[in-house]
Design a protein around this motif. Structure first.
Motif, PDB file in Angstrom:
ATOM      1  N   ILE A   1      38.973  35.282  30.690  1.00 24.85           N
ATOM      2  CA  ILE A   1      39.503  36.871  31.516  1.00 24.85           C
ATOM      3  C   ILE A   1      39.212  35.665  32.651  1.00 24.85           C
ATOM      4  CG2 ILE A   1      38.694  38.327  33.183  1.00 24.85           C
ATOM      5  CD1 ILE A   1      37.433  39.623  30.022  1.00 24.85           C
ATOM      6  N   VAL A   2      40.123  35.760  33.935  1.00 28.27           N
ATOM      7  CA  VAL A   2      40.594  35.181  35.241  1.00 28.27           C
ATOM      8  C   VAL A   2      40.363  36.463  35.985  1.00 28.27           C
ATOM      9  CG1 VAL A   2      41.578  34.210  37.668  1.00 28.27           C
ATOM     10  CG2 VAL A   2      42.001  33.586  34.283  1.00 28.27           C
ATOM     11  N   LEU A   3      39.356  36.392  36.814  1.00 30.16           N
ATOM     12  CA  LEU A   3      38.815  37.667  38.201  1.00 30.16           C
ATOM     13  C   LEU A   3      39.303  37.138  39.291  1.00 30.16           C
ATOM     14  CD1 LEU A   3      34.557  37.976  37.435  1.00 30.16           C
ATOM     15  CD2 LEU A   3      37.347  39.192  36.750  1.00 30.16           C
ATOM     16  N   VAL A   4      40.304  37.756  39.365  1.00 27.44           N
ATOM     17  CA  VAL A   4      40.902  37.542  41.087  1.00 27.44           C
ATOM     18  C   VAL A   4      40.435  38.895  41.847  1.00 27.44           C
ATOM     19  CG1 VAL A   4      43.314  37.435  42.148  1.00 27.44           C
ATOM     20  CG2 VAL A   4      43.000  36.876  39.766  1.00 27.44           C
ATOM     21  N   HIS A   5      39.971  38.233  43.135  1.00 26.93           N
ATOM     22  CA  HIS A   5      39.189  38.775  44.073  1.00 26.93           C
ATOM     23  C   HIS A   5      39.240  38.891  45.403  1.00 26.93           C
ATOM     24  CE1 HIS A   5      36.825  35.487  46.157  1.00 26.93           C
ATOM     25  NE2 HIS A   5      37.032  34.877  44.727  1.00 26.93           N
ATOM     26  N   ASP A   6      39.387  39.994  45.631  1.00 27.40           N
ATOM     27  CA  ASP A   6      39.991  40.200  47.260  1.00 27.40           C
ATOM     28  C   ASP A   6      39.125  39.635  48.567  1.00 27.40           C
ATOM     29  OD1 ASP A   6      41.541  41.761  46.580  1.00 27.40           O
ATOM     30  OD2 ASP A   6      40.553  43.507  46.695  1.00 27.40           O
ATOM     31  N   ARG A   7      39.041  38.468  49.291  1.00 28.24           N
ATOM     32  CA  ARG A   7      38.488  38.138  50.586  1.00 28.24           C
ATOM     33  C   ARG A   7      37.166  38.730  50.457  1.00 28.24           C
ATOM     34  NH1 ARG A   7      39.516  34.169  53.880  1.00 28.24           N
ATOM     35  NH2 ARG A   7      41.882  34.380  53.060  1.00 28.24           N
TER      36      ARG A   7
ATOM     37  N   GLU B   1      50.239  32.370  36.147  1.00 29.70           N
ATOM     38  CA  GLU B   1      50.669  31.302  35.267  1.00 29.70           C
ATOM     39  C   GLU B   1      50.089  30.285  35.061  1.00 29.70           C
ATOM     40  OE1 GLU B   1      54.866  29.868  37.321  1.00 29.70           O
ATOM     41  OE2 GLU B   1      55.622  31.958  36.585  1.00 29.70           O
ATOM     42  N   ARG B   2      49.776  29.142  36.180  1.00 28.25           N
ATOM     43  CA  ARG B   2      48.120  28.304  36.271  1.00 28.25           C
ATOM     44  C   ARG B   2      47.529  28.264  34.949  1.00 28.25           C
ATOM     45  NH1 ARG B   2      46.170  27.508  41.128  1.00 28.25           N
ATOM     46  NH2 ARG B   2      44.399  28.584  40.423  1.00 28.25           N
TER      47      ARG B   2
ATOM     48  N   MET C   1      50.669  34.929  43.861  1.00 27.17           N
ATOM     49  CA  MET C   1      49.644  35.266  42.785  1.00 27.17           C
ATOM     50  C   MET C   1      50.590  35.110  41.281  1.00 27.17           C
ATOM     51  SD  MET C   1      46.578  37.031  42.646  1.00 27.17           S
ATOM     52  CE  MET C   1      46.987  37.947  41.435  1.00 27.17           C
ATOM     53  N   LYS C   2      52.285  35.060  41.518  1.00 27.67           N
ATOM     54  CA  LYS C   2      52.732  34.801  40.383  1.00 27.67           C
ATOM     55  C   LYS C   2      52.353  33.165  39.535  1.00 27.67           C
ATOM     56  CE  LYS C   2      57.050  33.828  37.753  1.00 27.67           C
ATOM     57  NZ  LYS C   2      58.663  34.305  38.740  1.00 27.67           N
TER      58      LYS C   2
ATOM     59  N   ILE D   1      41.284  45.702  32.718  1.00 25.01           N
ATOM     60  CA  ILE D   1      41.531  43.671  32.377  1.00 25.01           C
ATOM     61  C   ILE D   1      42.579  43.968  31.920  1.00 25.01           C
ATOM     62  CG2 ILE D   1      40.818  42.051  30.737  1.00 25.01           C
ATOM     63  CD1 ILE D   1      38.392  43.082  31.437  1.00 25.01           C
ATOM     64  N   LYS D   2      43.940  43.042  32.850  1.00 19.47           N
ATOM     65  CA  LYS D   2      45.316  42.914  31.455  1.00 19.47           C
ATOM     66  C   LYS D   2      45.686  42.083  31.255  1.00 19.47           C
ATOM     67  CE  LYS D   2      47.119  45.783  35.895  1.00 19.47           C
ATOM     68  NZ  LYS D   2      47.867  46.019  36.550  1.00 19.47           N
ATOM     69  N   PRO D   3      46.748  41.914  29.977  1.00 21.79           N
ATOM     70  CA  PRO D   3      46.872  40.297  29.619  1.00 21.79           C
ATOM     71  C   PRO D   3      47.683  39.676  30.362  1.00 21.79           C
ATOM     72  CG  PRO D   3      48.956  42.116  28.360  1.00 21.79           C
ATOM     73  CD  PRO D   3      47.195  42.801  29.079  1.00 21.79           C
ATOM     74  N   LEU D   4      47.983  37.988  30.606  1.00 19.23           N
ATOM     75  CA  LEU D   4      48.466  37.525  31.733  1.00 19.23           C
ATOM     76  C   LEU D   4      49.572  37.154  30.642  1.00 19.23           C
ATOM     77  CD1 LEU D   4      45.594  34.559  32.135  1.00 19.23           C
ATOM     78  CD2 LEU D   4      47.072  35.710  33.517  1.00 19.23           C
TER      79      LEU D   4
END
Length: 421
Positions: free
Chosen positions: A352-358, A393-394, A388-389, A417-420
């Motif tokens: 999982i990648v956690l993408v967080h706000d500042r 992707e990375r 974000m794309k 949690i969503k699939p990439l």
């Protein structure tokens, strides 16, 4: 800023993929009762050039002796053995023979070893041929029977199955059969090394090309005529049993060699549920000079090159111990196999990648991360980007399978949690 020619860097996704394949190989070999050992990357120069490594000895990287000044280097310029006292290993078999001779008293009577490690050869770099590459070897030392070869073959076929490469077969021959065949045809003993080099080209140049090259070599003409007649005979039965093996060989091959091969086929068939995934190939040579008996190569219908091979080398350990010790080994072609496999990035792993706000605090992020890790996940933290794309992707390219966005109110229970992919 490239690595040295013939050597490679591996990005995280490539490295993770290679390690997943290695983990499967290790697990299957261990399941078959083999134990992993480790040997130094360097061996003594004299040991690496003792005439037991075949053509690979010419490809050895030597290590300059320490403390030599310019004058002593010039004086020894024409004598490599005077310049070097160590070298990088070019395979794992010579180090294993030395290892067994060193530790024999601490090892079981029949020793089954795994070695998985890099080796180095001064090859001319080209596609699929590197100067540094990984070998995956299993060996059985102390068993002279066909059971030893059968164990290696069954374990290696099991590895292919576990990697999703079902349908593998093994081409089999025996150096004793080859020697007897050349004797039957009438080739002189001093001609045979060159004759075998030519026979090994049969798949590439065909029967007429092999016969023409033998005539160009100037070897015994009557022997070439007899060999040409043998090549022109009608196709024989291909079954791996006494009838099929004898039909593929000229008369005069020792009965004990044929019996050894038949026993090997029966043993592998029993282990594989009745099927015999072996093909007798009387022209299989394999170039290593230390082979003394059965030799074999691993094949798969998806490619026209071998995925590994090996053979019996009963004379090698005796060079170090002063007494004969039976030994046989099999090497999986790891670099070729890893290139064949589909890129199964996640492989069932929860990543999982956690993408967080500042404005999300470090304490909150690490708390979320720790909770997910405790649940068995692999977790990376990334700050939200404008693109974000590209970020997602990375992450997918790095082997992550899913992501979740994190704000100041997020908890482990509320994360979506969503699939990439």
């Amino acid at each position: 800023m490239n690595p040295p020619r013939g050597m490679r860097d591996f990005l995280p996704a490539d490295k993770a993929r290679r390690e997943r394949v290695l983990a499967i190989i290790r697990e299957r070999y261990r399941a078959h009762g083999f134990d992993e050992i480790e040997t130094p990357v360097m061996e003594d120069y004299d040991r690496l050039h003792a005439g037991i490594g075949g053509d690979n000895e010419k490809l050895s990287f030597s290590i300059l002796k320490r403390g030599m000044d310019a004058e002593s280097i010039r004086a020894a310029a024409d004598n490599p053995a005077a310049l070097a006292d160590l070298g990088l290993r070019y395979d794992l078999t010579v180090p294993l023979a030395r290892f067994y001779a060193t530790h024999r008293a601490s090892l079981p009577t029949v020793f089954r070893s795994i070695q998985i490690a890099p080796v180095w050869r001064a090859e001319r770099p080209q596609k699929g041929r590197y100067r540094q590459f990984v070998q995956c070897d299993i060996d059985v030392i102390g068993d002279a029977s066909a059971n030893a070869e059968a164990e290696l073959m069954v374990a290696s076929l099991d590895v292919l199955d576990a990697l999703g490469l079902e349908g593998g077969t093994i081409r089999v021959n025996d150096r004793r059969a080859l020697d007897a065949m050349l004797d039957v045809f009438g080739f002189a003993p001093d001609e045979r090394p060159g004759v075998l080099i030519t026979i090994d080209k049969l798949d590439k140049v065909g029967p007429s090309g092999v016969v023409a090259e033998l005539r160009d070599r100037g070897v015994t003409a009557r022997a070439v005529d007899a060999f040409a007649e043998y090549l022109a005979r009608p196709a024989s039965q291909r079954s791996f049993d006494e009838v099929g093996i004898r039909a593929a060989l000229p008369a005069g091959i020792p009965a004990e060699v044929v019996a050894h091969l038949v026993d090997l086929g029966d043993t592998v068939a029993a282990a594989r549920g009745g099927a015999v995934p072996l093909v007798f190939d009387p022209f299989l040579v394999r170039g290593m000079g230390y082979y003394t008996g059965t030799i074999f190569e691993l094949a798969h219908p998806s490619v026209d090159y071998s995925l590994g091979g090996g053979g019996r080398y009963d004379g090698m350990i005796g060079r170090f111990l002063g007494q004969q010790v039976p030994a046989v080994g099999f090497s999986i072609g790891f670099e070729r196999i890893v290139d064949l496999l589909p890129d199964t990035a996640a492989d069932g792993e929860r990543s999982i990648v956690l993408v967080h706000d500042r404005d999300v605090s470090t304490a909150q992020l690490l708390s979320l991360k720790t909770a997910l890790i405790a649940g068995g996940a692999r977790v990376r933290v990334e700050r939200r980007a404008k693109n974000m794309k590209a970020l997602l992707e990375r992450s997918a390219a790095d082997g992550y399978a899913s992501f979740a966005t994190v704000n100041v109110e997020s908890t482990p229970e509320t994360l979506e949690i969503k699939p990439l992919a």
